[in-house]
Every structure is written in structure tokens, then in C-alpha cells.
Design a protein around this motif. Sequence first.
Motif, short mmCIF file in Angstrom:
data_model
loop_
_atom_site.label_atom_id
_atom_site.label_comp_id
_atom_site.label_asym_id
_atom_site.label_seq_id
_atom_site.Cartn_x
_atom_site.Cartn_y
_atom_site.Cartn_z
N TYR A 237 0.87 -1.18 0.00
CA TYR A 237 0.00 0.00 0.00
C TYR A 237 0.90 1.22 0.00
CZ TYR A 237 -3.56 3.44 1.04
OH TYR A 237 -4.39 4.53 0.96
N ILE A 238 0.78 2.03 -1.05
CA ILE A 238 1.57 3.26 -1.14
C ILE A 238 0.61 4.40 -1.46
CG2 ILE A 238 3.38 4.51 -2.37
CD1 ILE A 238 4.67 1.83 -3.03
N SER A 239 0.63 5.44 -0.64
CA SER A 239 -0.19 6.62 -0.90
C SER A 239 0.72 7.84 -0.97
CB SER A 239 -1.22 6.82 0.21
OG SER A 239 -1.94 8.04 -0.01
N LEU A 240 0.58 8.59 -2.05
CA LEU A 240 1.35 9.82 -2.22
C LEU A 240 0.58 11.04 -1.74
CD1 LEU A 240 2.86 9.14 -5.76
CD2 LEU A 240 3.82 8.59 -3.51
N ASP A 241 -0.66 10.81 -1.30
CA ASP A 241 -1.48 11.92 -0.79
C ASP A 241 -2.59 11.31 0.06
OD1 ASP A 241 -2.72 14.31 -0.25
OD2 ASP A 241 -3.14 14.82 -2.34
N LEU A 242 -2.22 10.89 1.25
CA LEU A 242 -3.11 10.10 2.09
C LEU A 242 -4.45 10.76 2.34
CD1 LEU A 242 -3.53 7.62 3.94
CD2 LEU A 242 -2.47 8.94 5.78
N HIS A 243 -4.45 12.04 2.63
CA HIS A 243 -5.69 12.71 3.02
C HIS A 243 -6.64 12.95 1.85
CE1 HIS A 243 -4.05 14.40 7.10
NE2 HIS A 243 -3.82 13.12 6.92
N ASN A 244 -6.16 12.73 0.65
CA ASN A 244 -7.03 12.81 -0.53
C ASN A 244 -7.16 11.45 -1.20
OD1 ASN A 244 -7.78 15.65 -0.62
ND2 ASN A 244 -5.61 16.03 -1.00
N SER A 245 -7.01 10.40 -0.40
CA SER A 245 -7.15 9.04 -0.90
C SER A 245 -8.41 8.42 -0.32
CB SER A 245 -5.92 8.20 -0.51
OG SER A 245 -5.94 7.93 0.89
N ASP A 246 -8.66 7.16 -0.66
CA ASP A 246 -9.83 6.46 -0.14
C ASP A 246 -9.52 5.68 1.13
OD1 ASP A 246 -8.25 4.50 -1.21
OD2 ASP A 246 -9.76 3.66 -2.54
N ARG B 184 1.36 17.44 1.76
CA ARG B 184 0.94 16.08 1.47
C ARG B 184 1.41 15.14 2.58
NH1 ARG B 184 1.76 14.08 -4.74
NH2 ARG B 184 0.54 15.69 -5.81
N ILE B 185 0.61 14.12 2.84
CA ILE B 185 1.01 13.08 3.77
C ILE B 185 1.23 11.80 2.97
CG2 ILE B 185 0.38 11.77 5.84
CD1 ILE B 185 0.78 14.82 6.27
N TYR B 186 2.40 11.21 3.13
CA TYR B 186 2.78 10.00 2.42
C TYR B 186 2.66 8.80 3.36
CZ TYR B 186 4.93 13.54 -0.60
OH TYR B 186 5.14 14.63 -1.40
N GLU C 24 -0.01 14.46 16.12
CA GLU C 24 0.00 15.92 16.29
C GLU C 24 0.67 16.59 15.09
OE1 GLU C 24 -0.08 14.20 20.50
OE2 GLU C 24 0.90 13.72 18.60
N TYR C 25 1.80 16.04 14.65
CA TYR C 25 2.51 16.61 13.51
C TYR C 25 1.69 16.50 12.23
CZ TYR C 25 6.94 17.32 15.93
OH TYR C 25 7.93 17.78 16.77
N GLU C 26 1.02 15.40 12.06
CA GLU C 26 0.21 15.20 10.86
C GLU C 26 -0.87 16.26 10.75
OE1 GLU C 26 -2.39 11.62 8.73
OE2 GLU C 26 -1.30 11.26 10.59
N GLU C 27 -1.54 16.54 11.84
CA GLU C 27 -2.58 17.57 11.82
C GLU C 27 -1.98 18.93 11.50
OE1 GLU C 27 -6.44 18.61 14.47
OE2 GLU C 27 -4.55 18.47 15.59
N LYS C 28 -0.84 19.22 12.10
CA LYS C 28 -0.17 20.50 11.87
C LYS C 28 0.26 20.66 10.42
CE LYS C 28 4.00 23.06 13.25
NZ LYS C 28 5.19 23.05 14.13
N PHE C 29 0.94 19.66 9.88
CA PHE C 29 1.47 19.76 8.54
C PHE C 29 0.37 19.72 7.48
CE2 PHE C 29 5.46 17.69 10.42
CZ PHE C 29 6.01 18.93 10.71
N SER C 30 -0.61 18.86 7.67
CA SER C 30 -1.68 18.75 6.67
C SER C 30 -2.53 20.01 6.64
CB SER C 30 -2.56 17.53 6.96
OG SER C 30 -3.19 17.62 8.22
N SER C 31 -2.68 20.68 7.79
CA SER C 31 -3.45 21.93 7.82
C SER C 31 -2.76 23.03 7.01
CB SER C 31 -3.66 22.39 9.26
OG SER C 31 -2.44 22.82 9.85
N LYS C 32 -1.45 22.87 6.80
CA LYS C 32 -0.69 23.83 5.99
C LYS C 32 -0.69 23.45 4.52
CE LYS C 32 2.48 25.14 9.72
NZ LYS C 32 3.91 25.19 10.14
N GLY C 33 -1.37 22.36 4.19
CA GLY C 33 -1.45 21.92 2.81
C GLY C 33 -0.39 20.92 2.41
#
Length: 217
Positions: free
Chosen positions: A175-184, A203-205, A192-201
Motif C-alpha cells: 500500500y503506497i499513498s502519495l497523498d493520504l488525506h485525498n485518498s480512499d 501532502r502526507i505519504y 499531532e505533527y500530521e494535523e499541523k502539517f496537513s493543515s498547511k497543505g
Amino acid sequence: MRLRHKPYAMEMIETYPQFVIADPEAYKGSWGKLFGNNNPIHIEVGTGRGRFIYEMAKAHPHINYIGIEKFSSVVVDALQKLIDEEVPNLKLINKDAKDLTVFFESEEIDRVYLNFSDPWPKARHEKRRLTYKSFLRNYEQVLVKDGEIHFKTDNQGLFEYSLMSLAEYGMLLHYISLDLHNSDFEGNIMTEYEEKFSSKGNRIYRVEARFRNEPVL
């Protein structure tokens, strides 16, 4: 990551040995006895302030979780969550993950989570990255045969390096996601870091990988 020194951290940790296990090597091969069951064990290496593993433990009461964090000034935030609301299937270890095989017996762990690890971008620091081959060797030793590594980061360079490192080690990437928050993908629990970084736009891998048990043809 700049750490804020908390002079009370060690005293706080020592006050709650039921949550932060002071001598994890004493439970090598017998963590099930500590939890009081034979449920699968998932560990997070570099658990930080503990949001991810705390929420995972609450969401999956039939899995035992252990968060490993070497910085006492950070792990006390995870500890505070347990003080506020105890979760019986979660324990913490305030030790360095390089000693993983000292804490766990061979095939004692079912899954390893690596979330937003320090990227150590300089080439001379490669061996410090948690997806470097020496760390993979330790994960392989403690994981059951079908055990998995789940890795998340917002750092593209670290992600690309990790994919290469996992593949070169012979792992199967399923399973590989190059944009987790815009995936299924469903059921994602943020750190905590994920929320901070994703709120800034950012991508989460994310990648899921397991060690290859069958021979390569």
C-alpha cells in the motif's frame, strides 16, 4: 525538532510505573503477561506526544499497544493522556528504539508504526533514519512472520528514501499513498505533527510493507 526541557519529566515518569515501563527488558518474551492477555502487540517507534497510539489503543481494545519514545520531555505528554484517562491496552517505554531487540523476543510483535520520524536529511546521518537497514533488521527480528511496518511522513525525501530502503531490503510494499488525506484510505488516525502539517497543505505519504517470507523466484 527543538525540545523544551521539562525538569519534572523524570519524576513524573517514575511516579507512574504502571504506564511507563521502567525495565522493558524484564518483559522480553512475556509482554502478554503484563497486559493480561495474548492479544496482538503493535508498537510505535518514536511515539512523540502520543496522540496516535493513544487513539489507536482506544479504537482497538483487542490489540495491545506500546509506544516507544526516547525523550522524557516528550513522552510525559503521552503519559499525561493515560493519567487523564487510563487505557488498559497501552504502555509506554522511555528508551531508545535502537535497543528494540533487548525489549522484545523474536516474533513477539505483530506490527510496527513509524510516524513522522526525524528525516535526518544529511547523507552522513543516514544510519539514524528509522527506515535504515539496521533498524529494518531489528524490526524483522521482533515481528511475526506476517508482521507489517506502517510508515507515514510529510517529508517527500524521507519517503522516497524509505521506499528504496524497504525495497532493497527485500520487503513487499502493498500500500503506497502519495497523498493520504485525498485518498480512499479509511480509519486514519492523525498524529499531532500530521494535523499541523496537513493543515498547511502538506501532502502526507504512507506505505505499508512486510518482510518477504517466501523465496524470490
